[in-house]
Design an enzyme around this catalytic site. Structure first.
Site, mmCIF file in Angstrom:
data_model
loop_
_atom_site.group_PDB
_atom_site.id
_atom_site.type_symbol
_atom_site.label_atom_id
_atom_site.label_comp_id
_atom_site.label_asym_id
_atom_site.label_seq_id
_atom_site.Cartn_x
_atom_site.Cartn_y
_atom_site.Cartn_z
ATOM 1 N N GLU A 75 -0.098 -5.742 10.748
ATOM 2 C CA GLU A 75 0.063 -4.524 11.529
ATOM 3 C C GLU A 75 -0.720 -4.657 12.826
ATOM 4 O OE1 GLU A 75 0.519 -0.956 8.192
ATOM 5 O OE2 GLU A 75 -1.419 -1.347 9.110
ATOM 6 N N ARG B 150 -3.541 9.371 -6.295
ATOM 7 C CA ARG B 150 -4.571 9.778 -7.251
ATOM 8 C C ARG B 150 -5.488 10.787 -6.575
ATOM 9 N NH1 ARG B 150 -8.674 7.300 -4.636
ATOM 10 N NH2 ARG B 150 -8.310 5.226 -3.750
ATOM 11 N N LYS C 240 2.318 -1.889 -0.042
ATOM 12 C CA LYS C 240 2.089 -1.335 1.289
ATOM 13 C C LYS C 240 3.269 -1.557 2.235
ATOM 14 C CE LYS C 240 -1.851 0.286 0.114
ATOM 15 N NZ LYS C 240 -1.614 0.196 -1.324
#
Length: 445
Positions: free
Chosen positions: A200, A293, A116
């Site tokens: 974050e 995906r 990430k």
């Protein structure tokens, strides 16, 4: 087109992929665990191979058993569905090294987006908006405290290798950060074998909006509209709809353009999803993650755009042009998906059991993608998803009414299930108005 396809998954998504494969004349091969031997996807495949006991590590995540099944059945391609091995870059490389076709993005793209922090940095470099946060893992608690002071509280503490809403915590101050950092790190090490943690900025009032992208065989990346995914419990989605009631035409053009840039930044091929947070108060959006995906909620995009995303995945993997005109994409109407889970409708705790009654709703604009039938057992070994109830209509208001009628006529007895919750949600004024955010369920409860 690919001649034979091994579906390395189970339940609803395996059944869904098999359905499209057989429509296209592709030989569909299923793999199953001992616990799933009686499920519909096993009998609906042209061939099926047992790959181990119920424990996913010994069956659906057992790469050696999956590859052995592919070799023994003569499969020429592998579709991983979602979950399990779908975002395992090493498995994708192994599949291709063995001369098989991987129905998904390249392993390099999976790797790039799987971390990430790396993904955030790549997106920022590509001009995709990212929320204020760390550009490298917080190596220890002291580093996390220093980073949080710079970002500003509250902060989201996240497993860098996580996804799907797992491995996350919110810290409103330093004391909470000290607790959440240790908790998330321990979870990440246990679940992902990688204890890296990122921080974050946390936005209390946000919507979760994502864009479906498709990297075509000719190298182009196209965006197939957005999906609203803000009805969540414990950061896990329960309802998705398209288009988002919060996205204006101008915002939509910005979102879709950013998602295309995200795909192009990693030379993306096949189906993927760029997930974003939309700040309700400012209208700003920020990159959250890319799922490399097929998503659980892909049917709402299919119904709005009139296409089959599994077919498009197979076409890309085979090097074929899409079955639609990328320059003439025209969305029509509105679609809503409800995830029918074997869980308590109040606390959302798993409630497996034997299905005594299973009668799916029918009618115009009603679709059910299910993994079970009456007599099957929902076991505790896997995700609690039993089916997806998807409705479509010319307008959002009409789609909600169709969803209400479909929920009321869905006959399900045996395992605990969340149909009563959906009946309540579809009457909720905040949801019906389209002004809800990710904290809607907490307000309902």
């Amino acid at each position: 087109m690919i001649e034979s396809l091994l579906v390395a998954n189970r339940g609803e998504i395996a059944r869904r992929i098999i359905r499209t494969a057989k429509r296209l004349g592709v030989r569909a091969i299923a793999v199953y665990s001992e616990a799933d031997a009686d499920l519909p996807f096993v009998t609906e495949a042209d061939e099926a191979v047992c790959v181990g006991p119920a424990n996913p590590a010994q069956s659906y995540r057992n790469t050696e058993a999956i590859l052995a099944a592919a070799r023994s059945t003569g499969a020429r391609a592998i579709h991983p569905g979602y979950g399990f091995l779908s975002e395992n870059a090493d498995f994708a490389r192994t599949v291709e090294a063995g001369g098989l076709t991987w129905v998904g993005p390249g392993a390099d793209a999976i790797s790039a987006m799987g971390d990430k922090i790396n993904a955030r940095n790549l997106m920022a470099a590509a001009g995709v908006p990212v929320a204020p946060g760390t550009t490298e893992p917080a190596a220890d608690l002291a580093a996390a405290v220093a980073a949080a002071a710079e970002i500003g509280y509250p902060v989201m503490v996240k497993a860098a290798a996580g996804g799907g809403g797992m491995g996350m915590g919110v810290a409103a101050d330093e004391a909470a950060l000290r607790t959440e950092y240790d908790k998330v790190r321990a979870f990440a090490e246990r679940m992902f074998d990688d204890g890296s943690v990122l921080l974050e900025r946390y936005f209390p009032r946000v919507r979760h909006v994502e864009v479906q992208i498709l990297g075509l065989a000719d190298g182009r990346v196209v965006a197939l509209g957005e999906r609203e995914c803000s009805v969540q419990r414990r950061n896990q989605k329960l309802v998705e709809e398209s288009p988002s009631p919060a996205v204006s035409p101008l915002l939509r053009s910005r979102l879709l353009a950013a998602a295309v840039r995200a795909g192009e930044a990693v030379d993306y091929r096949n189906a993927g999803t760029v997930e974003c947070l939309l700040d309700v108060s400012t209208g700003e959006f920020f990159f959250l993650e890319m799922n490399t995906r097929l998503q659980v909620e892909h049917p709402v995009t299919e119904l709005v755009y009139g296409l089959d995303l599994v077919e498009e995945q197979l076409r890309v993997a085979a090097g074929l042009a899409p079955a639609f005109d990328p320059d003439a994409l025209t969305p029509r109407g509105h679609a809503i998906e409800l995830r029918i889970n074997a869980e308590d409708p109040k606390r959302f705790l798993p409630g497996p059991g034997v299905i005594g009654t299973w009668v799916e709703p029918t009618g115009e604009g009603v679709r059910v993608d299910s993994g079970y039938v009456a007599g099957n057992t929902v076991t505790p070994f896997y995700d609690s998803l039993m089916a997806k109830l998807i409705v479509s209509a010319p307008t959002r208001a009409e789609a909600i009414e169709r969803a209400r009628a479909a929920v009321a006529s869905f006959e399900l007895a045996g395992p605990k299930n969340n149909l009563p919750f959906f009946a309540e949600l579809l009457e909720n004024e905040e949801f019906r108005s389209g002004t809800y955010d990710t904290s809607l369920i907490s307000r309902m409860r």
